[in-house]
Design an enzyme around this catalytic site. Structure first.
Site, PDB file in Angstrom:
ATOM      1  CE1 TYR A  33      44.036  19.066  34.568  1.00 57.59           C
ATOM      2  CE2 TYR A  33      41.933  18.977  35.420  1.00 57.59           C
ATOM      3  CZ  TYR A  33      42.860  18.370  34.874  1.00 57.59           C
ATOM      4  OH  TYR A  33      42.999  16.932  34.852  1.00 57.59           O
ATOM      5  CE  LYS A 147      43.846  18.118  38.586  1.00 62.53           C
ATOM      6  NZ  LYS A 147      43.468  16.933  37.911  1.00 62.53           N
ATOM      7  CD  GLU A 180      48.815   9.644  37.574  1.00 65.08           C
ATOM      8  OE1 GLU A 180      48.303  10.106  38.484  1.00 65.08           O
ATOM      9  OE2 GLU A 180      49.638  10.649  36.975  1.00 65.08           O
ATOM     10  CG  LEU A 205      47.952  15.307  39.951  1.00 58.21           C
ATOM     11  CD1 LEU A 205      48.628  16.440  39.465  1.00 58.21           C
ATOM     12  CD2 LEU A 205      46.499  15.242  39.854  1.00 58.21           C
TER      13      LEU A 205
HETATM   14  N1  PDD Z   1      41.633  14.125  37.960  1.00 58.59           N
HETATM   15  N2  PDD Z   1      45.840  11.287  38.592  1.00 58.59           N
HETATM   16  C1  PDD Z   1      45.718  12.161  37.549  1.00 58.59           C
HETATM   17  C2  PDD Z   1      46.237  12.034  36.382  1.00 58.59           C
HETATM   18  C3  PDD Z   1      44.374  13.083  37.598  1.00 58.59           C
HETATM   19  O1  PDD Z   1      43.944  13.834  36.695  1.00 58.59           O
HETATM   20  C4  PDD Z   1      43.920  12.999  38.850  1.00 58.59           C
HETATM   21  C5  PDD Z   1      42.389  14.003  39.395  1.00 58.59           C
HETATM   22  C6  PDD Z   1      44.224  11.986  39.812  1.00 58.59           C
HETATM   23  C7  PDD Z   1      43.594  12.139  41.259  1.00 58.59           C
HETATM   24  O2  PDD Z   1      43.596  13.554  41.969  1.00 58.59           O
HETATM   25  P1  PDD Z   1      42.830  13.922  42.896  1.00 58.59           P
HETATM   26  O3  PDD Z   1      42.731  12.787  44.022  1.00 58.59           O
HETATM   27  O4  PDD Z   1      43.395  15.322  43.490  1.00 58.59           O
HETATM   28  O5  PDD Z   1      41.504  14.254  42.607  1.00 58.59           O
HETATM   29  C8  PDD Z   1      45.355  11.407  39.859  1.00 58.59           C
HETATM   30  C9  PDD Z   1      40.561  14.956  38.252  1.00 58.59           C
HETATM   31  C10 PDD Z   1      39.331  14.578  38.981  1.00 58.59           C
HETATM   32  C11 PDD Z   1      40.317  15.327  36.761  1.00 58.59           C
HETATM   33  O6  PDD Z   1      41.151  15.619  36.064  1.00 58.59           O
HETATM   34  O7  PDD Z   1      39.078  15.667  36.506  1.00 58.59           O
END
Ligand code: PDD
Length: 288
Positions: A33, A147, A180, A205
């Site tokens: 996703y 992801k 993270e 990620l």
């Molecule tokens: N989450 N690490 C993980 C495990 C994540 O699921 C996300 C993003 C991030 C940050 O990535 P970004 O800066 O591209 O949003 C780091 C999204 C927001 C979600 O799952 O809803």
């Protein structure tokens, strides 16, 4: 106003939108996703989000369900139909529908579901006082760079944070290093004033916000180190913060109940939050 979702070629009323019970996303979490922020009606960092979707799909050998241009077009159409000004577009692609069998099906068309959500405003005081995080063991698989929709450890971690009255749970690997958060990337300003965040290997990620911020700080005279940092280092840090498309740059002022630095949002996190906000302004077409 009715809310719409896009499912495999059709815009459907959200309440009636559904996928087949033999979709491999439902059966095996066999899919990926992406979450694209919408600000003032504009997609923020559209290209890096679609790039990352392409990498996730490639890693699982799932073909693009549609071209990038068409995905962006559908995203914009959903934003328009759902009257979203500030919010999020969710793009979910699975390997498709096939009789249950672990191996890849000989023939399956990827399933595509796209939805939107209005931005849920974070509590106004959160940026002023900073977020609390707890730490938990990182029990995820070894391809956290994908992801994947398989988010059970992340779900359990976020729930543990909520039950502890915290905003996020930072995951700690077997060697004692923070990887993270459950849906955010983790950063510290270490005792020497260096900005430190985990290197973008398979353990995290690679956040689009993380990468945008790294590009923004380049040339600002701040030393940046992309490397693992330990829980002990985080506890002794001057400042800490987290980043994501939904939290932007959020100061972290307590780890496991102990204050980070002064226990207040620090100057670096505050400055980087403003720097990132200016980037979002530019993406949304707002004048500086
Ligand atoms: N989450 N690490 C993980 C495990 C994540 O699921 C996300 C993003 C991030 C940050 O990535 P970004 O800066 O591209 O949003 C780091 C999204 C927001 C979600 O799952 O809803």
């Amino acid at each position: 106003m009715p809310r719409f979702a896009y499912v495999n070629g059709r815009y459907r009323p959200h309440a009636e939108a559904a996928v087949h019970i033999e979709d491999r996303g439902y059966q095996f979490a066999d899919g990926v996703y992406e979450v694209v922020p919408v600000d003032d009606g504009a997609l923020v960092d559209e290209d890096p989000h679609l790039d990352r979707l392409g990498r996730s799909l490639g890693a699982l050998e799932i073909p693009w369900p549609l071209s990038r241009a068409n995905l962006a077009l559908i995203g914009r159409e959903l934003v328009r139909r759902n009257g979203i000004r500030d919010g999020l577009i969710y793009i979910q692609v699975t390997r498709g529908v096939a009789p249950r069998d672990h191996g890849f099906p000989a023939k399956a068309r990827p399933s595509l579901v796209m939805t939107t959500r209005r931005r849920r405003p974070l509590p106004a005081h959160l940026f002023d006082v900073g977020a609390k995080v707890i730490t938990i063991p990182d029990i995820r698989w070894r391809r956290c760079d994908i992801k994947s929709i398989g988010l059970l450890p992340n779900v359990l971690g976020k729930e543990a944070a909520r039950r502890a009255g915290a905003f996020e749970a930072w995951q700690v690997d077997d060697a004692g290093f923070i990887t993270e958060g459950t849906s955010t990337n983790a950063w510290i300003v270490d005792a020497a004033g260096r900005l430190v965040t985990r290197d973008p290997g398979a353990a995290i990620l690679s956040g689009v916000t993380r990468r945008a911020l790294l590009a923004l700080v380049a040339g600002q005279g701040i030393t940046v180190e992309e490397r693992p940092f330990s829980l002990a280092e985080a506890r002794a840090a001057r400042e800490a913060f987290l980043t994501s498309s939904t939290s932007l740059v959020m100061p972290v002022t307590a780890i496991d109940g102990a204050p980070v630095g002064s226990g207040r949002p620090g100057p670096v996190a505050t400055a980087l939050r403003q720097l990132y906000a200016a980037h979002v302004d530019a993406e949304a077409g707002r004048a500086p």
